[in-house]
Scaffold this active site. Structure first.
Site, mmCIF file in Angstrom:
data_model
loop_
_atom_site.group_PDB
_atom_site.id
_atom_site.type_symbol
_atom_site.label_atom_id
_atom_site.label_comp_id
_atom_site.label_asym_id
_atom_site.label_seq_id
_atom_site.Cartn_x
_atom_site.Cartn_y
_atom_site.Cartn_z
ATOM 1 N N TRP A 34 0.872 -1.191 0.000
ATOM 2 C CA TRP A 34 0.000 0.000 0.000
ATOM 3 C C TRP A 34 0.909 1.241 0.000
ATOM 4 C CZ3 TRP A 34 -2.117 2.738 4.782
ATOM 5 C CH2 TRP A 34 -3.124 3.646 4.428
ATOM 6 N N ASP A 37 -0.611 -5.765 8.991
ATOM 7 C CA ASP A 37 -1.658 -4.795 8.688
ATOM 8 C C ASP A 37 -2.861 -5.611 8.219
ATOM 9 O OD1 ASP A 37 -3.277 -2.762 7.845
ATOM 10 O OD2 ASP A 37 -1.797 -1.807 6.537
ATOM 11 N N ALA A 76 -6.631 -5.087 7.207
ATOM 12 C CA ALA A 76 -7.627 -4.040 6.936
ATOM 13 C C ALA A 76 -8.858 -4.579 6.208
ATOM 14 C CB ALA A 76 -6.985 -2.930 6.100
ATOM 15 N N LYS A 79 -13.380 -1.012 6.395
ATOM 16 C CA LYS A 79 -14.003 -1.763 5.305
ATOM 17 C C LYS A 79 -15.014 -2.772 5.819
ATOM 18 C CE LYS A 79 -10.359 0.032 3.090
ATOM 19 N NZ LYS A 79 -9.215 0.719 3.678
HETATM 20 C C1 LMR Z 1 -6.882 1.983 -0.746
HETATM 21 O O1 LMR Z 1 -5.813 1.371 -0.804
HETATM 22 O O2 LMR Z 1 -7.480 2.365 -1.753
HETATM 23 C C2 LMR Z 1 -7.507 2.250 0.593
HETATM 24 O O3 LMR Z 1 -6.752 1.703 1.604
HETATM 25 C C3 LMR Z 1 -7.837 3.673 0.793
HETATM 26 C C4 LMR Z 1 -6.640 4.546 1.042
HETATM 27 O O4 LMR Z 1 -6.675 5.286 2.029
HETATM 28 O O5 LMR Z 1 -5.676 4.517 0.263
#
Ligand code: LMR
Length: 394
Positions: free
Chosen positions: A127, A208, A210, A243
């Site tokens: 991410w 992590d 999520a 989520k």
């Molecule tokens: C994403 O990866 O799209 C989500 O986790 C939202 C974000 O805050 O980036």
């Protein structure tokens, strides 16, 4: 003073959100930011959350501060959801945080306080905000191989080879389930091998998580995290409720620091509370209160689990439909991994030029690395996406 500020690069995912909003085409399709949408394109408030909100409105009698760690009932309930009964409560220090991102940020800060030399190993890719926060904190990051672009699966040999470079006290960031951005996840034997490597090297795992409940189900999605907690002496876990409870804007998350040595609990808990105090004092309470109400009230919990299961199976159906459609139109099994991936995301392995052509010529928005949000699709738009992918020559 402000003269000294430099323009910063926009966050790619958030910039994409804006570009989509600004596009006047009615046929546009948003596969960008990781937000669940139902087939009508709406991000609904889950039924159990709405009911919890009503009940809480009736019974809430003060808006005075909670504790620095947040409401203890929230920590207890979320620890139960994520960790089940693999550790005792005394082994888990925990603080509520503003969303999963808040938990990630506090976890990195705790690492820095405990060991300024620690390097954080992150999957390539991960991410983007993981990297951005680590850079902001001035922490050293090391990428480990994770994704095999050819097969769309995990490059597990590459991952293990790169993780052999960890030193005692380094941190290895893992995605608990539903890897963001790839959608490719570790199998149970692979988790076991990672746990062994952590123990052999003295590195500390950080997880992590999520998207619990978006992949193979609430229990299955927590299995890797639970195995790590069982098998490693110390673990950091950042959990998000955005989520799976659909409460994105309430900013609800929990940072857990697990130690098998219960004598570490008091000092660790104190450090986590300190970090909350330095950064924002008290964590947001409203979302946390709704989550603990849902998890501890049998009728609400049953309804939440049922709705979450519908969300999960709906996304799985879309995955299967997309994989089949791409197979039919392209005449190859190249995209078969879309049906194997789990969670909201799949990285399709398209070039930046193809991603750009999809946006320009078809109004289809995906992240530049070709990550799509499966929940941005519905049965009608799956064939449109598949045709567009084939048409741009991907
Ligand atoms: C994403 O990866 O799209 C989500 O986790 C939202 C974000 O805050 O980036």
């Amino acid at each position: 003073m402000f003269d000294h500020l430099k323009e910063l690069p926009a966050d790619k995912i958030l910039a994409l959100m804006q570009a989509y909003k600004d596009d006047p085409r009615e046929t546009k399709i948003d596969l960008g930011v990781g937000v669940y949408k139902n087939p009508e394109g709406v991000t609904p408030i889950m039924r159990a959350i709405k009911t919890a909100e009503k009940r809480w409105w009736e019974s809430e009698d003060t808006k005075a501060y909670t504790g620095l760690a947040g409401d203890p009932a929230f920590s207890d309930a979320l620890i139960g959801l994520v960790l089940g009964d693999v550790v005792s409560r005394e082994q888990v220090a925990a603080v509520a945080t503003p969303g999963g991102t808040g938990a990630v940020r506090q976890a990195f800060e705790l690492v820095k306080m405990a060991n300024p030399e620690a390097r954080v190993f992150v999957s390539d890719p991960t991410w983007p905000n993981h990297l951005s926060i680590l850079k902001h904190l001035g922490m050293e990051t090391v990428a480990y191989r994770y994704f095999d672009e050819e097969s769309g699966g995990v490059d597990f040999d590459g991952m293990m080879a790169d993780l052999k470079g960890v030193k005692p006290g380094d941190v290895v960031l893992l995605h608990g389930c539903c890897h963001n951005p790839t959608g490719a996840n570790l199998t149970s034997p692979e988790w076991d091998a990672v746990i062994k490597l952590m123990n052999d090297t003295g590195a500390v795992p950080m997880i992590d998580i999520a998207y619990q409940g978006f992949g193979d189900g609430l229990e299955a999605d927590a299995a890797g995290t639970r195995a790590v907690v069982k098998g490693c002496p110390e673990v950091l876990i950042a959990a998000s409720c955005s989520k799976n409870f659909g409460i994105y804007r309430e900013r609800t998350g929990l940072l857990m620091a697990v130690s098998h040595d219960a004598s570490k609990h008091k000092v660790t808990q104190g450090n986590l509370a300190y970090l909350n105090r330095q950064n924002y004092s008290f964590p947001p309470d409203h979302g946390a209160r709704l989550v603990s109400l849902v998890l501890t009230t049998p009728d609400l919990r049953a309804d939440w689990e049922a709705e979450l299961e519908d969300v999960r199976t709906g996304m799985l159906e879309l995955r299967k439909q997309l994989a089949a459609e791409l197979q039919r139109l392209s005449g190859s099994d190249r995209f078969g991994f879309v049906g194997q991936h789990r969670g909201m995301f799949s990285r399709l392995g398209l070039s930046p030029e193809h991603v750009e052509a999809l946006r320009r010529d078809h109004g289809i928005y995906m992240v530049g690395d070709s990550r799509i949000n499966i929940a941005g699709l519905n049965q009608k738009t799956v064939p449109i996406l598949a045709e567009a992918i084939v048409e741009v020559g991907a």
